[in-house]
Design a protein around this motif. Structure first.
Motif, PDB file in Angstrom:
ATOM      1  N   ARG A 685       0.830  -1.208   0.000  1.00 50.90           N
ATOM      2  CA  ARG A 685       0.000   0.000   0.000  1.00 50.90           C
ATOM      3  C   ARG A 685       0.869   1.265   0.000  1.00 50.90           C
ATOM      4  N   PHE A 686       0.450   2.225  -0.824  1.00 50.09           N
ATOM      5  CA  PHE A 686       1.025   3.569  -0.800  1.00 50.09           C
ATOM      6  C   PHE A 686      -0.057   4.531  -0.330  1.00 50.09           C
ATOM      7  N   GLU A 687       0.300   5.435   0.549  1.00 51.45           N
ATOM      8  CA  GLU A 687      -0.629   6.464   1.007  1.00 51.45           C
ATOM      9  C   GLU A 687       0.005   7.842   0.855  1.00 51.45           C
ATOM     10  N   PHE A 688      -0.843   8.787   0.470  1.00 48.28           N
ATOM     11  CA  PHE A 688      -0.395  10.180   0.382  1.00 48.28           C
ATOM     12  C   PHE A 688      -1.318  11.040   1.225  1.00 48.28           C
ATOM     13  N   GLU A 689      -0.713  11.798   2.140  1.00 50.47           N
ATOM     14  CA  GLU A 689      -1.472  12.710   2.990  1.00 50.47           C
ATOM     15  C   GLU A 689      -0.931  14.119   2.801  1.00 50.47           C
ATOM     16  N   PRO A 690      -1.727  15.021   2.222  1.00 50.04           N
ATOM     17  CA  PRO A 690      -1.250  16.390   2.042  1.00 50.04           C
ATOM     18  C   PRO A 690      -0.899  17.035   3.377  1.00 50.04           C
ATOM     19  N   THR A 691       0.187  17.785   3.380  1.00 50.21           N
ATOM     20  CA  THR A 691       0.609  18.504   4.586  1.00 50.21           C
ATOM     21  C   THR A 691       0.542  20.013   4.395  1.00 50.21           C
ATOM     22  N   GLY A 692       0.025  20.436   3.274  1.00 45.12           N
ATOM     23  CA  GLY A 692      -0.112  21.858   2.982  1.00 45.12           C
ATOM     24  C   GLY A 692      -1.054  22.050   1.818  1.00 45.12           C
ATOM     25  N   GLU A 693      -1.331  23.300   1.517  1.00 43.14           N
ATOM     26  CA  GLU A 693      -2.227  23.626   0.421  1.00 43.14           C
ATOM     27  C   GLU A 693      -1.440  23.755  -0.884  1.00 43.14           C
ATOM     28  N   PRO A 694      -2.045  23.401  -1.996  1.00 47.21           N
ATOM     29  CA  PRO A 694      -1.368  23.624  -3.283  1.00 47.21           C
ATOM     30  C   PRO A 694      -1.342  25.104  -3.625  1.00 47.21           C
ATOM     31  N   ASP A 695      -0.367  25.489  -4.420  1.00 50.44           N
ATOM     32  CA  ASP A 695      -0.285  26.843  -4.963  1.00 50.44           C
ATOM     33  C   ASP A 695      -0.379  26.697  -6.473  1.00 50.44           C
ATOM     34  N   LEU A 696      -1.614  26.602  -6.949  1.00 52.71           N
ATOM     35  CA  LEU A 696      -1.829  26.281  -8.356  1.00 52.71           C
ATOM     36  C   LEU A 696      -1.276  27.348  -9.281  1.00 52.71           C
ATOM     37  N   ALA A 697      -1.419  28.591  -8.893  1.00 56.63           N
ATOM     38  CA  ALA A 697      -0.923  29.680  -9.741  1.00 56.63           C
ATOM     39  C   ALA A 697       0.584  29.622  -9.916  1.00 56.63           C
ATOM     40  N   ALA A 698       1.277  29.097  -8.898  1.00 52.12           N
ATOM     41  CA  ALA A 698       2.734  28.989  -8.954  1.00 52.12           C
ATOM     42  C   ALA A 698       3.184  27.631  -9.483  1.00 52.12           C
ATOM     43  N   GLY A 699       2.241  26.808  -9.906  1.00 53.47           N
ATOM     44  CA  GLY A 699       2.609  25.520 -10.472  1.00 53.47           C
ATOM     45  C   GLY A 699       3.053  24.500  -9.441  1.00 53.47           C
ATOM     46  N   GLY A 704       3.271  16.788   0.718  1.00 52.17           N
ATOM     47  CA  GLY A 704       2.637  15.766   1.526  1.00 52.17           C
ATOM     48  C   GLY A 704       3.581  14.703   2.034  1.00 52.17           C
ATOM     49  N   ARG A 705       2.996  13.859   2.869  1.00 55.46           N
ATOM     50  CA  ARG A 705       3.707  12.742   3.483  1.00 55.46           C
ATOM     51  C   ARG A 705       3.408  11.492   2.665  1.00 55.46           C
ATOM     52  N   ALA A 706       4.453  10.848   2.148  1.00 50.64           N
ATOM     53  CA  ALA A 706       4.321   9.627   1.359  1.00 50.64           C
ATOM     54  C   ALA A 706       4.729   8.436   2.215  1.00 50.64           C
ATOM     55  N   GLU A 707       3.854   7.444   2.294  1.00 50.57           N
ATOM     56  CA  GLU A 707       4.091   6.300   3.171  1.00 50.57           C
ATOM     57  C   GLU A 707       3.880   4.991   2.433  1.00 50.57           C
ATOM     58  N   LEU A 708       4.693   3.997   2.744  1.00 50.30           N
ATOM     59  CA  LEU A 708       4.544   2.660   2.204  1.00 50.30           C
ATOM     60  C   LEU A 708       4.214   1.687   3.336  1.00 50.30           C
ATOM     61  N   TYR A 709       3.275   0.773   3.060  1.00 47.40           N
ATOM     62  CA  TYR A 709       2.868  -0.231   4.032  1.00 47.40           C
ATOM     63  C   TYR A 709       2.943  -1.610   3.390  1.00 47.40           C
ATOM     64  N   ILE A 710       3.340  -2.588   4.168  1.00 50.67           N
ATOM     65  CA  ILE A 710       3.227  -3.992   3.781  1.00 50.67           C
ATOM     66  C   ILE A 710       2.401  -4.679   4.860  1.00 50.67           C
ATOM     67  N   ASP A 711       1.250  -5.178   4.427  1.00 53.89           N
ATOM     68  CA  ASP A 711       0.321  -5.836   5.351  1.00 53.89           C
ATOM     69  C   ASP A 711       0.036  -4.940   6.559  1.00 53.89           C
ATOM     70  N   HIS A 712      -0.298  -3.665   6.259  1.00 46.45           N
ATOM     71  CA  HIS A 712      -0.726  -2.683   7.254  1.00 46.45           C
ATOM     72  C   HIS A 712       0.409  -2.204   8.163  1.00 46.45           C
ATOM     73  N   GLN A 713       1.632  -2.610   7.909  1.00 47.82           N
ATOM     74  CA  GLN A 713       2.771  -2.163   8.699  1.00 47.82           C
ATOM     75  C   GLN A 713       3.547  -1.096   7.925  1.00 47.82           C
ATOM     76  N   LEU A 714       3.749   0.056   8.547  1.00 46.85           N
ATOM     77  CA  LEU A 714       4.495   1.136   7.911  1.00 46.85           C
ATOM     78  C   LEU A 714       5.948   0.711   7.746  1.00 46.85           C
TER      79      LEU A 714
END
Length: 783
Positions: A685-699, A704-714
């Motif tokens: 499993r890969f999970e992505f959790e945003p840690t801030g707002e996007p700045d679309l005008a600035a591209g 965010g925090r990117a996490e990998l899990y194997i059988d629910h274990q980080l």
């Protein structure tokens, strides 16, 4: 004994008795063309401007197209809709684009009859008409004639090429594709290219090879059966992809800049008779910087971008030549009616500076000049997705003003060649009669002696809107039968009538003068103001390039043409006038399935286009793979989306579980395990959790925090400082592989998973953040 045949739908012409010994058989007559009927070959170039073919005065080399002009006719007064899909709908139906529900590209469809993107079945295609008269029908290259939500493997398929009268299809369904790694469809299913760029693959030669194959397949059985071939290469639409040796032929030839190009081309056009001897060159466009105002590095980059485009055009001309050589070889060239046209004027989607990667442009993340210069030697190759700057767009439409998307002549007047040695006596002559793309179908039917059908597949047909111009083939003085033609594209309006032309530009004659951007909405009050003050008037019979606005001194004529525009608008479903882009992009449209937050995929299934793929950007999401790893290990892609231009991939390599995010080809952000994935069945499993707002005008998309899990274990975690803000283009979403161009240089495509992959589930939560403005620019650039 000859076979007894009867016309389908008529009475059985045999005898039916009690037994066969007292009966006589008869057969329904199969469709057959009139003996000696010509083949029909339509070649539709993409984003090729009026001043970009050699026979139209360009210094770029197009000898095979020039040869068609020398052996046939060159028309200097052909008109398009100024945009891709609308123009292509006119070419194939003979009806105006709003009547085809193609007011714009289908990505901008809205819920009005002229705008919804579903070409009515009562507007039959030329392929459907000729199929009923004994023709083989083939479609090669770009389609882009159906709602994008219908491009997925869920269909429906009735608006795909095989659903609209083509017996065989090889090409791509959307607005553009990578020329090195095209997103290919063969008939009704996806396929991968037969070779890689390293093995010499390029899309245009592949199209030529398939065209020759389709024709050969049928000719070995029915050598006298004529064909209709609709040949629509992706060229010269961005990305401008071409083998380097073709671009290098033009080294140094554009160092003098776009103004010099215009002067040379305009002089050639007068010499060739492509423009009248008294024509005046249109003004320097206010949105285009003066060449000398650019820094030496900026000029060097812009010149190379044009060299690459020129090589792309010449390479395409060469491949068209290979197709013509094949027709000559099999004895079919002289009796093939060939029509060559572009769908609109040269394209301005590269922006003021051009780009080495359009994905950066789409995502509001243009690279600085110094970064572009690092890729200058790679332009046109597999690692770029390049497009030239506005200056070359403007120059490519010489002698006219403006460009694609606008209804000035720079957007709506295009090259048009006709070649048919067996049917046209004239050679190498210019024809000045007014014509529009809707005239192509009536002309073909006129030549073949075929009446427009009353019904197709049981559907009563609408009248054609165009008129035949076959009477001009051997009579240069023949009158123009197409007297009136309206134009409307994204609120930009015009009308031609008996040599006069009125134009109401929106948001203005240029963005600089309007002080408003493309896509600005038009209110009812604003429309009234525009009708009262903004229409320009040109006497095209005396002012070929729209240089003298006569609206003030010829007020009565201006009012006459404005009134006539509204008459035509009512006739062809043009209303309501809509200049917006953001609102059209954000329009909710009918979908084949309801929105949901969980999507399950299985390996081996077809890739999903962005229009139907789950949106993972700027929101919490997870990607979960149910896999079995054999004892000796496994590797490969579990799920991917996009390409080297931008995207993401979830994969195993060297036993390690990895997720990579490619931020507009500028940075790779990776999270990976330190230990191999153990054998056996696991949930990865890969999970992505945003840690801030996007700045679309600035591209910048959400960090965010990117996490990998194997059988629910980080098992791994990383911080991504930025992600892609708006979209991934090109490249679909694929389970179990990364077809086409790889998202990361960490592996070679397709890098199929070698273990057992049961399913991959993408789960979405949180509010979806979109930037409709950037999405609109992406879709417009893909026309």
């Amino acid at each position: 004994m000859p076979v007894n045949e009867y016309k389908p739908g008529s009475a059985f012409s045999g005898v039916i008795g009690r037994t066969t010994d007292v009966s006589s058989p008869a057969w329904p007559e199969p469709p057959g063309a009139v003996p000696g009927s010509p083949n029909v070959l339509t070649i539709v170039l993409d984003d090729t401007g009026y001043g970009q073919l050699g026979c139209y005065g360009s210094p770029m080399q197009t000898p095979r197209l020039d040869g068609l002009a020398a052996g046939g006719l060159l028309y200097n007064n052909m008109h398009t809709t100024a945009l891709c899909s609308p123009s292509r709908s006119c070419i194939i139906t003979g009806r105006n684009h709003h009547s085809n529900a193609m007011a714009a590209i289908t990505e901008l469809a809205t819920g009005y009859p002229g705008y919804n993107g579903n070409i009515p079945f009562e507007n039959g295609f030329l392929s459907e008409m000729l199929l009923e008269h004994g023709y083989n029908t083939y479609m090669l290259g770009k389609w882009h004639l159906m709602p994008s939500a219908q491009e997925s493997p869920a269909g429906p398929y009735n608006r795909w090429p095989l659903g609209r009268g083509f017996e065989r299809f090889y090409g791509f369904l959307g607005g553009d594709t990578n020329q090195w790694y095209p997103e290919l469809v063969y008939d009704n299913h996806q396929v991968e290219p037969p070779a890689s760029p390293e093995q010499g693959y390029h899309f245009t030669p592949d199209l030529t090879d398939k065209a020759k194959l389709f024709i050969s397949d049928a000719k070995q059985v029915a050598p006298d059966k004529p064909f209709f071939l609709h040949f629509c290469p992706g060229a010269t639409h961005a990305p401008h992809h071409v083998p380097r040796e073709w671009a290098d032929r033009y080294r140094g030839q554009f160092d003098d800049g776009w103004d010099a190009y215009r002067e040379v081309t305009f002089a050639n056009q007068k010499r060739l008779g492509v423009v009248p001897a008294d024509a005046v060159l249109s003004r320097h466009d206010p949105d285009v910087p003066e060449w000398e105002s650019l820094s030496p590095d900026a000029r060097r980059l812009a010149a190379r971008m044009m060299e690459v485009f020129a090589g792309f055009l010449s390479h395409t001309d060469h491949e068209i030549g290979r197709l013509l050589d094949f027709l000559q070889e099999i004895g079919e060239l002289d009796n093939t009616l060939i029509m060559v046209v572009s769908d609109n004027g040269a394209s301005a989607e590269g922006g003021v500076t051009g780009t080495t990667n359009e994905a950066q442009f789409f995502n509001n993340a243009p690279e600085p000049l110094e970064e572009s210069l690092k890729a200058i030697d790679e332009l046109g190759g597999p690692t770029t997705f390049n497009h030239y700057p506005w200056g070359w767009t403007w120059a490519g439409n010489t002698p006219f003003r403006r460009w694609k998307r606008e209804t000035y002549r720079g957007g709506a007047s295009d090259p048009f060649l006709v070649h048919w040695p067996a049917g046209i006596k004239a050679r190498g002559e210019v024809r000045t009669q007014y014509a529009h793309l809707v005239d192509m179908v009536p002309t073909v039917l006129d030549i073949l002696g075929i009446e427009p059908p009353d019904t197709i597949k049981g559907v009563t047909q609408s009248p054609l809107h165009g008129v035949s111009f076959a009477h001009t083939f051997d009579n240069p003085a023949a009158p123009s039968l197409h007297r009136t033609q309206y134009f409307e594209m994204l609120g930009h309006r015009a009308i031609d009538h008996d040599g006069w032309r009125a134009v109401c530009p929106w948001p203005g004659p240029s963005f600089t003068e309007a002080q408003q951007p493309f896509g600005t909405p038009i209110s009812s009050e604003k429309l009234s103001e525009l009708d009262a003050t903004a229409w320009e008037l040109y006497h095209i019979d005396e002012d070929f390039a729209e240089t003298r606005d006569l609206s003030s001194e010829q007020r009565a004529k201006t009012i006459e043409l404005i009134s006539l525009w509204y008459v035509e608008a009512g006739k062809y479903g043009v209303l309501p006038v809509d200049g917006s882009a953001l609102a059209r992009m954000a329009t909710e449209r009918p979908q084949i399935s309801k929105a949901r937050t969980s999507y399950t995929f299985r390996p081996g299934t077809q890739s999903l286009p962005p229009s139907v793929a789950p949106r993972v950007l700027n929101r919490p999401h997870s990607v979960t793979a149910d896999v079995e790893i054999p004892a000796d290990g496994a590797e490969g892609v579990l799920m991917s989306q996009g390409s080297m231009a931008g995207g993401w991939s979830f994969y195993i390599k060297d036993g390690k579980l990895t997720y990579v995010h490619n931020y507009v080809s500028r940075a790779l952000y990776t999270v990976s395990t330190t230990d191999p994935v153990p054998h056996g069945r696991h949930e990865l499993r890969f999970e992505f959790e945003p840690t801030g707002e996007p700045d679309l005008a600035a591209g910048k998309g959400a960090p965010g925090r990117a996490e990998l899990y194997i059988d629910h274990q980080l098992v791994a975690v990383a911080e991504f400082p930025v992600t892609t803000p708006v979209m991934f283009n090109p490249g679909g979403m694929t389970c179990g592989a990364n077809p086409g161009q790889p998202v990361t240089p960490d592996y070679q495509s397709p890098f199929r998973f070698t273990g057992e992959l049961h399913t991959v589930t993408i789960d979405l939560s949180g509010e979806l953040i979109t930037d409709a403005d950037s999405e609109m620019r992406m879709h417009m650039a893909r026309q």
